[in-house]
Design an enzyme around this catalytic site. Structure first.
Site, short mmCIF file in Angstrom:
data_model
loop_
_atom_site.label_atom_id
_atom_site.label_comp_id
_atom_site.label_asym_id
_atom_site.label_seq_id
_atom_site.Cartn_x
_atom_site.Cartn_y
_atom_site.Cartn_z
N ASP A 84 31.38 61.84 60.71
CA ASP A 84 32.82 61.58 60.86
C ASP A 84 33.33 61.75 62.29
OD1 ASP A 84 33.02 60.94 58.19
OD2 ASP A 84 33.61 62.96 57.59
N LYS A 87 33.34 53.11 56.79
CA LYS A 87 34.23 54.27 56.66
C LYS A 87 35.66 53.77 56.45
CE LYS A 87 31.00 57.28 56.93
NZ LYS A 87 30.66 58.05 55.74
C1 S3P Z 1 31.99 63.16 52.67
C2 S3P Z 1 30.82 62.49 52.95
C3 S3P Z 1 30.68 61.52 54.05
C4 S3P Z 1 31.84 61.62 55.04
C5 S3P Z 1 33.16 61.73 54.34
C6 S3P Z 1 33.21 62.97 53.46
C7 S3P Z 1 32.03 64.11 51.54
O1 S3P Z 1 30.67 60.21 53.50
O2 S3P Z 1 31.84 60.52 55.90
O3 S3P Z 1 34.23 61.79 55.26
O4 S3P Z 1 33.00 64.88 51.42
O5 S3P Z 1 31.08 64.10 50.74
P1 S3P Z 1 29.30 59.50 52.99
O6 S3P Z 1 28.80 60.22 51.81
O7 S3P Z 1 29.70 58.08 52.66
O8 S3P Z 1 28.36 59.56 54.16
#
Ligand code: S3P
Length: 433
Positions: A316, A343
């Protein structure tokens, strides 16, 4: 709304506690709503994303009482709400809740719909629809996206090899596995944040972890728990970056989560020459490590070739890393980061476009970007509906040659409503227009 940022004239200084961790707040709300008995959460993130999740759990039957950032969730039998569950901008909210409801016995045979805003409605959902369907879930997207329509059904366990490291997909499957009869295993190709694995045991759930595989035997039920949410390193990253960029700055960040599956930003900044010292706190929040960080500014950052296997650990933080790279000496190369395209926005395309508006030389590549650091002009830029883009550009604007105006800056509310006040408390001069 527009945010105007004047270049800073002096150093930044002060001490602050970042807002509660977004990932852990989502999980506390969801697990509390699924659990029998009361869950007491302190330090809950009060932002649009996490409040959408909390409201969804209330619509599903949980009793929620909130006083500031203290939330009590009284888990009740789940019921299907008359209206769609609206998760707003939140990928974590929609994916984890879909997994939790897909096989929930309280809801067998009942129809549910999960919806989101424009950005969430174009993010990929096949990554959860496919494995949940393989478990026997009756879930459909709309061309692979939200709205998601599901009918809760009996699930079978699964052995899943994730194609990309994703904590959201891993967590969705683990929450579904709570209702599947037998052993579910989720294997990941790389490290993703492990907040689910750390927090579920506090709710009485048994799971095992070994060499990139999480194993859980269902069915299992959750019992209410206490959750103390640490400060969010992803929000703190903006304050840390600001302090690192402005010469002579000294900023202390208190009570911030430094989970090793998520601290890649600190490693990347240190590699660029950033001065960060860390004091670990004893008796950390639950099973999450917490620290106080002190950042000193003006060390003269330099770019480098970021190893692709560091990417998931800072997933992130790439918008703000690209902002730092814009003023670092030399070249920063980002690769293995195609996930950034799915994202809250296509962060590779959006940051490339917006940095170019400020005169920065950036080449976008299919799975990354090459940023040639140098001077940053002023000008008008746009968040393109992404909270982290808005905050990254605001931090960079502190060291631009001319004022910067960010359009669409109200998106900051998604994760960090106090961002402008916090940055101004350190000596910056951001103004809403
Ligand atoms: C998150 C996982 C990540 C991250 C998101 C929060 C989470 O996403 O980018 O902001 O809380 O599990 P991804 O699982 O798509 O990588």
């Amino acid at each position: 709304m527009k945010l105007r940022i004047e270049p800073v004239t002096g150093a930044l200084s002060g001490s602050l506690r970042p807002p509660g961790d977004k990932s852990i707040s989502h999980r506390a709300a969801i697990f509390g709503g699924l659990a029998r008995g009361q869950t007491h959460v302190t330090g809950f993130l009060l932002a649009e994303d996490t409040l959408a999740t909390l409201n969804a759990m209330a619509a599903l039957g949980a009793r929620v009482d909130r006083e500031g950032d203290r939330v009590t969730i009284d888990g009740r039998p789940l019921k299907a709400p008359a209206q769609a569950l609206d998760l707003g901008n939140s990928g974590t909210g929609i994916r984890l809740i879909a997994g939790a409801l897909a096989g929930h016995p309280d809801l067998y045979g009942q129809r549910l719909q999960l919806i989101g805003d424009r950005s969430l409605s174009v993010r990929p959902m096949m990554r959860i629809i496919k494995p949940l369907s393989a478990m026997g879930a009756r879930i459909e997207g709309t061309d692979g996206h939200a709205p998601l329509n599901l009918v809760a059904a009996r699930l079978a366990p699964i052995r899943l090899e994730l194609p990309v490291a994703s904590a959201q997909v891993k967590s969705a499957i683990l929450l579904a596995a709570l209702n599947a009869d037998g052993v579910t295993e989720v294997a990941e190709p790389g490290i993703s944040r492990d907040h689910t694995e750390r927090l579920l045991p506090a709710f009485g759930v048994r799971l095992e972890r070994a060499e990139g595989v999480v194993r859980m035997t269902g069915p299992q039920t959750l019992s209410g728990s206490g959750v103390s949410v640490p400060g969010d390193l992803s929000s703190a990253a903006f304050m840390i970056a600001a302090a690192a960029l402005v010469p002579g700055s000294k900023v202390e960040i208190r009570d911030v989560g430094v989970n090793p599956t998520r601290d890649g930003f600190l490693r990347i900044l240190q590699h660029m020459g950033g001065q960060i010292s860390r004091v670990d706190m004893a008796g950390s929040a639950g099973s999450e490590p917490v620290a106080t960080l002190t950042v000193e500014g003006g060390a003269g950052l330099r770019g480098f070739d970021i190893p692709a296997d560091w990417v998931p650990l800072a997933i992130d933080e790439f918008p703000v890393i690209m902002a730092l790279a814009a003023v670092a000496g030399g070249t920063t190369v980002i690769s293995g980061a195609a996930e950034l395209r799915v994202k809250e926005s296509d962060r590779l395309a959006v940051m490339t476009r917006q940095l170019r508006h400020l005169g920065v030389a950036v080449d976008e590549t299919p799975d990354g970007a090459v940023i040639h650091g140098g001077r940053v002009r002023g000008g008008e830029v746009e968040s393109e509906g992404d909270h982290r883009i808005a905050m990254s550009l605001a931090v960079l604007a502190l060291v631009a040659e001319q004022p910067v105006i960010i359009d669409g800056a109200e998106w900051i509310r998604t994760s960090y409503p106090g961002f402008v006040d916090d940055l101004n408390s350190l000596g910056a001069g951001l103004q809403w227009q």
